[in-house]
Each structure stands twice: as C-alpha cells, then as structure tokens.
Design a protein around this motif. Sequence first.
Motif, PDB file in Angstrom:
ATOM      1  N   ILE A  21      -4.485  -9.392  -5.053  1.00  0.00           N
ATOM      2  CA  ILE A  21      -4.320  -8.058  -4.475  1.00  0.00           C
ATOM      3  C   ILE A  21      -5.700  -7.442  -4.243  1.00  0.00           C
ATOM      4  O   ILE A  21      -6.530  -7.394  -5.152  1.00  0.00           O
ATOM      5  CB  ILE A  21      -3.478  -7.158  -5.398  1.00  0.00           C
ATOM      6  CG1 ILE A  21      -2.055  -7.716  -5.521  1.00  0.00           C
ATOM      7  CG2 ILE A  21      -3.428  -5.730  -4.856  1.00  0.00           C
ATOM      8  CD1 ILE A  21      -1.170  -6.939  -6.478  1.00  0.00           C
ATOM      9  N   LEU A  22      -5.927  -6.990  -3.021  1.00  0.00           N
ATOM     10  CA  LEU A  22      -7.181  -6.322  -2.683  1.00  0.00           C
ATOM     11  C   LEU A  22      -7.024  -4.806  -2.730  1.00  0.00           C
ATOM     12  O   LEU A  22      -7.862  -4.107  -3.300  1.00  0.00           O
ATOM     13  CB  LEU A  22      -7.641  -6.763  -1.282  1.00  0.00           C
ATOM     14  CG  LEU A  22      -7.828  -8.274  -1.070  1.00  0.00           C
ATOM     15  CD1 LEU A  22      -8.258  -8.558   0.357  1.00  0.00           C
ATOM     16  CD2 LEU A  22      -8.842  -8.834  -2.059  1.00  0.00           C
ATOM     17  N   TYR A  23      -5.950  -4.283  -2.108  1.00  0.00           N
ATOM     18  CA  TYR A  23      -5.681  -2.844  -2.072  1.00  0.00           C
ATOM     19  C   TYR A  23      -4.212  -2.610  -2.426  1.00  0.00           C
ATOM     20  O   TYR A  23      -3.342  -3.425  -2.110  1.00  0.00           O
ATOM     21  CB  TYR A  23      -5.939  -2.263  -0.680  1.00  0.00           C
ATOM     22  CG  TYR A  23      -7.373  -2.320  -0.217  1.00  0.00           C
ATOM     23  CD1 TYR A  23      -8.261  -1.283  -0.505  1.00  0.00           C
ATOM     24  CD2 TYR A  23      -7.834  -3.409   0.509  1.00  0.00           C
ATOM     25  CE1 TYR A  23      -9.570  -1.334  -0.069  1.00  0.00           C
ATOM     26  CE2 TYR A  23      -9.144  -3.470   0.941  1.00  0.00           C
ATOM     27  CZ  TYR A  23     -10.010  -2.436   0.653  1.00  0.00           C
ATOM     28  OH  TYR A  23     -11.312  -2.490   1.078  1.00  0.00           O
ATOM     29  N   GLN A  24      -3.961  -1.476  -3.080  1.00  0.00           N
ATOM     30  CA  GLN A  24      -2.602  -1.024  -3.354  1.00  0.00           C
ATOM     31  C   GLN A  24      -2.401   0.322  -2.652  1.00  0.00           C
ATOM     32  O   GLN A  24      -3.111   1.295  -2.933  1.00  0.00           O
ATOM     33  CB  GLN A  24      -2.352  -0.878  -4.852  1.00  0.00           C
ATOM     34  CG  GLN A  24      -1.008  -0.267  -5.209  1.00  0.00           C
ATOM     35  CD  GLN A  24       0.156  -1.167  -4.818  1.00  0.00           C
ATOM     36  OE1 GLN A  24       0.256  -2.299  -5.280  1.00  0.00           O
ATOM     37  NE2 GLN A  24       1.023  -0.668  -3.946  1.00  0.00           N
ATOM     38  N   ILE A  25      -1.449   0.360  -1.719  1.00  0.00           N
ATOM     39  CA  ILE A  25      -1.108   1.602  -1.015  1.00  0.00           C
ATOM     40  C   ILE A  25       0.006   2.299  -1.787  1.00  0.00           C
ATOM     41  O   ILE A  25       0.892   1.650  -2.364  1.00  0.00           O
ATOM     42  CB  ILE A  25      -0.677   1.289   0.430  1.00  0.00           C
ATOM     43  CG1 ILE A  25      -1.858   0.678   1.203  1.00  0.00           C
ATOM     44  CG2 ILE A  25      -0.160   2.534   1.139  1.00  0.00           C
ATOM     45  CD1 ILE A  25      -1.523   0.266   2.614  1.00  0.00           C
ATOM     46  N   GLU A  26      -0.028   3.611  -1.809  1.00  0.00           N
ATOM     47  CA  GLU A  26       1.024   4.395  -2.491  1.00  0.00           C
ATOM     48  C   GLU A  26       2.384   3.918  -1.996  1.00  0.00           C
ATOM     49  O   GLU A  26       2.682   3.938  -0.794  1.00  0.00           O
ATOM     50  CB  GLU A  26       0.844   5.877  -2.193  1.00  0.00           C
ATOM     51  CG  GLU A  26       1.677   6.789  -3.062  1.00  0.00           C
ATOM     52  CD  GLU A  26       1.238   6.764  -4.510  1.00  0.00           C
ATOM     53  OE1 GLU A  26       2.080   6.486  -5.373  1.00  0.00           O
ATOM     54  OE2 GLU A  26       0.051   7.012  -4.772  1.00  0.00           O
ATOM     55  N   ASP A  27       3.265   3.491  -2.944  1.00  0.00           N
ATOM     56  CA  ASP A  27       4.503   2.823  -2.549  1.00  0.00           C
ATOM     57  C   ASP A  27       5.776   3.565  -2.912  1.00  0.00           C
ATOM     58  O   ASP A  27       6.869   3.008  -2.798  1.00  0.00           O
ATOM     59  CB  ASP A  27       4.549   1.436  -3.190  1.00  0.00           C
ATOM     60  CG  ASP A  27       4.553   1.509  -4.714  1.00  0.00           C
ATOM     61  OD1 ASP A  27       4.337   2.606  -5.260  1.00  0.00           O
ATOM     62  OD2 ASP A  27       4.741   0.459  -5.347  1.00  0.00           O
ATOM     63  N   ASN A  28       5.705   4.835  -3.345  1.00  0.00           N
ATOM     64  CA  ASN A  28       6.921   5.521  -3.798  1.00  0.00           C
ATOM     65  C   ASN A  28       7.944   5.690  -2.682  1.00  0.00           C
ATOM     66  O   ASN A  28       9.145   5.486  -2.879  1.00  0.00           O
ATOM     67  CB  ASN A  28       6.579   6.863  -4.439  1.00  0.00           C
ATOM     68  CG  ASN A  28       5.627   7.667  -3.587  1.00  0.00           C
ATOM     69  OD1 ASN A  28       5.312   7.296  -2.451  1.00  0.00           O
ATOM     70  ND2 ASN A  28       5.149   8.776  -4.131  1.00  0.00           N
ATOM     71  N   THR A  29       7.475   6.037  -1.471  1.00  0.00           N
ATOM     72  CA  THR A  29       8.424   6.216  -0.362  1.00  0.00           C
ATOM     73  C   THR A  29       9.016   4.873   0.054  1.00  0.00           C
ATOM     74  O   THR A  29      10.206   4.811   0.425  1.00  0.00           O
ATOM     75  CB  THR A  29       7.721   6.866   0.836  1.00  0.00           C
ATOM     76  OG1 THR A  29       6.579   6.073   1.208  1.00  0.00           O
ATOM     77  CG2 THR A  29       7.238   8.264   0.485  1.00  0.00           C
ATOM     78  N   TYR A  30       8.232   3.812  -0.006  1.00  0.00           N
ATOM     79  CA  TYR A  30       8.743   2.501   0.371  1.00  0.00           C
ATOM     80  C   TYR A  30       9.702   1.974  -0.689  1.00  0.00           C
ATOM     81  O   TYR A  30      10.671   1.274  -0.358  1.00  0.00           O
ATOM     82  CB  TYR A  30       7.582   1.530   0.572  1.00  0.00           C
ATOM     83  CG  TYR A  30       6.697   1.929   1.719  1.00  0.00           C
ATOM     84  CD1 TYR A  30       7.067   1.639   3.023  1.00  0.00           C
ATOM     85  CD2 TYR A  30       5.511   2.617   1.502  1.00  0.00           C
ATOM     86  CE1 TYR A  30       6.264   2.027   4.097  1.00  0.00           C
ATOM     87  CE2 TYR A  30       4.706   3.005   2.561  1.00  0.00           C
ATOM     88  CZ  TYR A  30       5.080   2.705   3.851  1.00  0.00           C
ATOM     89  OH  TYR A  30       4.306   3.085   4.907  1.00  0.00           O
ATOM     90  N   ALA A  31       9.460   2.295  -1.948  1.00  0.00           N
ATOM     91  CA  ALA A  31      10.396   1.907  -3.001  1.00  0.00           C
ATOM     92  C   ALA A  31      11.727   2.641  -2.839  1.00  0.00           C
ATOM     93  O   ALA A  31      12.805   2.054  -3.045  1.00  0.00           O
ATOM     94  CB  ALA A  31       9.791   2.204  -4.372  1.00  0.00           C
ATOM     95  N   ALA A  32      11.677   3.910  -2.442  1.00  0.00           N
ATOM     96  CA  ALA A  32      12.906   4.671  -2.215  1.00  0.00           C
ATOM     97  C   ALA A  32      13.682   4.101  -1.035  1.00  0.00           C
ATOM     98  O   ALA A  32      14.922   3.994  -1.070  1.00  0.00           O
ATOM     99  CB  ALA A  32      12.568   6.145  -1.967  1.00  0.00           C
ATOM    100  N   ALA A  33      12.966   3.736   0.038  1.00  0.00           N
ATOM    101  CA  ALA A  33      13.639   3.141   1.188  1.00  0.00           C
ATOM    102  C   ALA A  33      14.279   1.810   0.818  1.00  0.00           C
ATOM    103  O   ALA A  33      15.374   1.477   1.300  1.00  0.00           O
ATOM    104  CB  ALA A  33      12.642   2.954   2.328  1.00  0.00           C
ATOM    105  N   PHE A  34      13.644   1.066  -0.047  1.00  0.00           N
ATOM    106  CA  PHE A  34      14.201  -0.206  -0.495  1.00  0.00           C
ATOM    107  C   PHE A  34      15.476   0.022  -1.308  1.00  0.00           C
ATOM    108  O   PHE A  34      16.486  -0.686  -1.126  1.00  0.00           O
ATOM    109  CB  PHE A  34      13.159  -0.952  -1.329  1.00  0.00           C
ATOM    110  CG  PHE A  34      13.648  -2.237  -1.913  1.00  0.00           C
ATOM    111  CD1 PHE A  34      13.861  -3.341  -1.114  1.00  0.00           C
ATOM    112  CD2 PHE A  34      13.911  -2.336  -3.277  1.00  0.00           C
ATOM    113  CE1 PHE A  34      14.311  -4.543  -1.664  1.00  0.00           C
ATOM    114  CE2 PHE A  34      14.364  -3.531  -3.826  1.00  0.00           C
ATOM    115  CZ  PHE A  34      14.573  -4.637  -3.018  1.00  0.00           C
ATOM    116  N   ALA A  35      15.454   1.009  -2.188  1.00  0.00           N
ATOM    117  CA  ALA A  35      16.647   1.314  -2.990  1.00  0.00           C
ATOM    118  C   ALA A  35      17.792   1.787  -2.104  1.00  0.00           C
ATOM    119  O   ALA A  35      18.966   1.421  -2.321  1.00  0.00           O
ATOM    120  CB  ALA A  35      16.315   2.380  -4.036  1.00  0.00           C
ATOM    121  N   GLN A  36      17.492   2.569  -1.098  1.00  0.00           N
ATOM    122  CA  GLN A  36      18.519   3.037  -0.182  1.00  0.00           C
ATOM    123  C   GLN A  36      19.121   1.856   0.592  1.00  0.00           C
ATOM    124  O   GLN A  36      20.341   1.801   0.807  1.00  0.00           O
ATOM    125  CB  GLN A  36      17.937   4.055   0.790  1.00  0.00           C
ATOM    126  CG  GLN A  36      18.975   4.653   1.751  1.00  0.00           C
ATOM    127  CD  GLN A  36      18.355   5.682   2.685  1.00  0.00           C
ATOM    128  OE1 GLN A  36      17.163   5.954   2.606  1.00  0.00           O
ATOM    129  NE2 GLN A  36      19.174   6.259   3.546  1.00  0.00           N
TER     130      GLN A  36
END
Length: 399
Positions: free
Chosen positions: A96-111
Amino acid sequence: MTGRKLALFLLLPVLLAACSDSGDQKSAGGAANGGAPQKPPQAVSVVVMKKAERPITAILPGRAVAFQTAEIRPRVTGAIKEIAFKEGSEVKAGDILYQIEDNTYAAAFAQAQATLSKAQVSIPSAQANLNRYERLVNSGATQIEYENAKVTLLQAQADVEQAKAALQSAEIDLDLTKIRAPFDGVTTISAVSIGNIVTANQTTALTTLRRLDPIYIDLIDSSTNLLDLRAAMASGRLSGDPRKADIRLKLEDGTNYPLTGKLDMSEMAVSETTGTYQIRALFDNPDDIILPGMYVRASITVGNENGYLIPQRAATRNARGELSAKFVGADNKVETRTFTVSKSSGNNWLVTDGITDGDRLIVDGFQWISDGAPVQPVEATVNEQGFAVEKPKVDEAKP
C-alpha cells in the motif's frame, strides 16, 4: 749579453703564435677526418606484428532507462488519509502506497450488500409461484397467469444479478481507496500530503514508481555502421552473431560496470533527423548502481576478423580521418604507413592491409622522430591500457 736577451724576448711571441696555429690546424684536420663523435640512433619501443583473429568492438553512447515505470494516480476521489511508504524507498508489488478516506465507500459497499440480500429473498417466492401456476395451467389457471409468473421469476433473478454487479463495483471502489504498488520498484518524492483531496484519474501523479533491476540501456549507433556490419557478415569476413554478444559498460566516472548485458532489441527504423538507430540492452542491476538517466558508454563485441592490431596510443589520424602509424624498416629507419580502413578492437585499431607478419610497429617515442631517421628498435609488449612495456632481457649464457 744585453743584446741577446733582447733578441730572445722579441722572438718569444712569434714562437707561441706558431705553436697555436699548428694546434688549430691539427684540430681542424681531426674534425675534417671524422674524428668528432656522432649521435647514436634513438632507441624506440617496437611490437612485432602478427596476423590473427581479433574481436571487433563498437563503442556506443547510451542512457539508462528504468525497466518499468508507472506514474501512480488515484482511481477514486477522496482525501489522502495515510502515506504508507518512505519516499525514495523500495517497495514490493501489492504494498500500500496511499490510503484514501474510505468511509463513504464502505457505506456504499454495505448498501450494495443489503440490496443484493433483498433481491435474493424474492427469488424463492417467485419460483414457488411459477411452480404453482405450472401445475394449474390446465386445471383453472390461465396461460397468461403462468407467463406472468415466469416473467416475475426472471425479473427477480435479473435484480439479483444487478445487485451483485453493484456490490462488485462498490467493493472495487472500496479496494481502490488503497493505492498499491503494481510491481517491485523504487518510489520518488510524493506530490501530495495527508489531507489533500485527490480525484479519480487526475493528470498529476501522486508519485512515480520505477523498477531498476534489471535496467535498460538505450544505445545509439549510426546507420552507416549498421550497413558496414551487415556487409561484413554477408561477405563472411566477420564471424560471430552480434545479437548474442556480451555488452560491457563504462560509467560516467570512468569505472567499468562489473556485469555484462545482452542485446534486448533493435529499432527497425532510422531517425530522419540524426541518421541513427536505437539499440536496447538489458543489464542486471542488483545494487542499483545504474540509475535512470545516467550516461554510459557501451562496448559491444560484434564479431571477429583476421587482421593486425595497432594500439590506439601508437597511431594518429590525418585530416581525412585515415589511420597512420610509424614502422621500423629493414634498414632500421623510420617509415610512416597510412591505412584507409580500420576498425575498433578494444584499445586497438584492427587493419587488414598494408602490414605483413614480422613488421615492426613503433609504439613509443614516435612523436619525436621523422621519416628516414635511424633508430635502435627495442622489442616490447603492450598492456591492457595500451602502454608499451619493454620485454625483459634473457641471459642466453644461463641454462
């Protein structure tokens, strides 16, 4: 007594002058008869020529190019949450080189997961309804009702497939918040900091990843040399296959690179502006000694040819570019020979005409002697650096 003394006194200068004239005449006579010592012939170092099969080498300029290069860009939009690598360090494929804020993408995945679950629940009910109408189609149920039940089941199945695709897309977006190294390599300076907003497929790269082991060396040669090489191979004068030849490098500081390389490819086109074509060689670079952009000089053994070696330090070139060197003739006098065709062979020039076995080439001291001057040849050898080394004298009286 007084008169005799006076006479002797007057005759003394005459006698001294006569003695002086006699001495001068003897001296002049000795010089005229060759009595004065002559200057001995100058000693020069010579190498005895012998024809043999020699390697033909080409010295080409080149630049180092990374084996693989990737400009790292984000594929999703968001804020940089973490920079997981040290700038200028080596990373492995998948790190892993960079980590982008993933809270919105995690919510979209759960939906998307919930939507899939909802779609999957409707399939058993639609399947049971279709089975019931299939049994009753000839005893109370109409054909239209049966067809509608079939369509309902197909639509429920399609909804499941659509939900699966949405879930897969959400999972991909969530995974893309982790920007990973596509291959083993070395990173450059990061163009962003934690908290910066990045966008999908932006033009500015976050960092650049380069693979340095192995590494490419892009070499340049003239189209004239290419034609000469092909002609020599076609005529049979040149033995060996240049495509399998070892390639050696000399770095910018003059040191020799310890590993040899191999030809990787040749550009099958000649530049219209420079009249040159490109050759790409591949070298192992385990210690990252060679870095992209470095200037190098490559020595390629393109084949072997029969001829005579003239050290580069023992030769000059005239205004027309022709090679010339000085030899000791049979009468131990200096003579200059000019060669219209010569090829490079390491630190030497290889010539095929104008020399015979046993000819003596002057390899040292030729700068201060002219044609026709008598010399005293001293047999020598030439070391790898091209310097003349006098052969040790052998005492024939000893066994």
